[in-house]
Design an enzyme around this catalytic site. Structure first.
Site, PDB file in Angstrom:
ATOM      1  N   VAL A  65       0.932  -1.317   0.020  1.00 32.52           N
ATOM      2  CA  VAL A  65       0.004  -0.114   0.151  1.00 32.52           C
ATOM      3  C   VAL A  65       0.835   1.250  -0.003  1.00 32.52           C
ATOM      4  O   VAL A  65       1.926   1.271   0.424  1.00 32.52           O
ATOM      5  CB  VAL A  65      -1.019  -0.070   1.188  1.00 32.52           C
ATOM      6  CG1 VAL A  65      -2.071  -1.041   1.249  1.00 32.52           C
ATOM      7  CG2 VAL A  65      -0.161   0.138   2.632  1.00 32.52           C
ATOM      8  N   CYS A  66       0.363   2.184  -0.468  1.00 29.63           N
ATOM      9  CA  CYS A  66       0.673   3.653  -0.377  1.00 29.63           C
ATOM     10  C   CYS A  66      -0.391   4.573  -0.403  1.00 29.63           C
ATOM     11  O   CYS A  66      -1.262   4.404   0.107  1.00 29.63           O
ATOM     12  CB  CYS A  66       1.803   4.024  -1.611  1.00 29.63           C
ATOM     13  SG  CYS A  66       0.840   4.089  -3.191  1.00 29.63           S
ATOM     14  N   ALA A  67      -0.117   5.857  -0.642  1.00 29.60           N
ATOM     15  CA  ALA A  67      -1.337   6.845  -0.472  1.00 29.60           C
ATOM     16  C   ALA A  67      -2.232   6.709  -1.438  1.00 29.60           C
ATOM     17  O   ALA A  67      -3.396   6.868  -1.179  1.00 29.60           O
ATOM     18  CB  ALA A  67      -0.602   8.284  -0.588  1.00 29.60           C
TER      19      ALA A  67
END
Length: 192
Positions: A65-67
């Site tokens: 995951v990231c932003a």
């Protein structure tokens, strides 16, 4: 190379206890709010963590995951090149929060910044545009190029789904966690 598998926020939430979640954002972004149980391995440290991630992937599914999903997709591609299969979270932590799901903010990894990275970017961009306009009117018209440069950067950021200003702001001392936790994340991956 094919695109990595993508999980929606509801799918990921339903399976969160089965997944090894790796958050590839900067430590400052991670500390401002992350999926419960996510381990922070910044994108620029991913190669260092490959043996541990490979070990976790052998035991179960890895979710990166990231932003917004852009960095996590890049991370999944990098992992795939090394023979590690991982999925990405559609829309990243932004979509997770927008879906009403909890973001965890541990005190031990807290940053000194009180604002989210997105809020810092909006404040900085707005300030630079305003300064460029005011100085362009009061001092010299050439200062208006500052406003134009920021506007161009925002357009580029939207088109590429990246944010150079966030990367720069993430390097400031107030956006760094009080202690690095990469070794802790690697140890957690080894124990899974």
């Amino acid at each position: 190379m094919t695109a990595p598998a993508t999980l929606g926020t509801d799918q990921a939430r339903a399976r969160l206890d089965e997944l090894t979640v790796i958050d590839v954002r900067t430590p400052g972004e991670y500390a401002s709010g992350h999926l419960p149980g996510a381990l922070n391995i910044p994108l620029d440290q991913l190669r260092r963590a490959l043996p541990e991630i490979r070990h976790a992937a052998e035991r179960g599914e890895v979710l990166v995951v990231c932003a917004s999903g852009a960095r996590s997709e890049n991370a999944c591609k990098l992992l795939a090149e090394q023979g590690v299969t991982a999925a990405t979270l559609a829309g990243g932590t932004g979509a997770w929060a927008a879906g009403g799901h909890e973001l965890h903010q541990p005190a031990a990894c807290d940053t000194r910044a009180g604002w989210s990275m997105e809020r810092q970017v909006r404040f900085t961009a707005g300030t630079l545009v305003l300064v460029g306009l005011v100085l362009g009117l009061l001092v010299h018209p050439a200062f208006q190029f500052l406003s134009a440069a920021v506007a161009g950067g925002l357009v580029f950021s939207a088109l590429t789904n990246t944010c150079g200003m966030a990367v720069l702001l993430g390097k400031l001392p107030h956006n760094r966690p009080r202690r690095a936790d990469l070794d802790t994340a690697l140890a957690a991956l080894r124990s899974r």
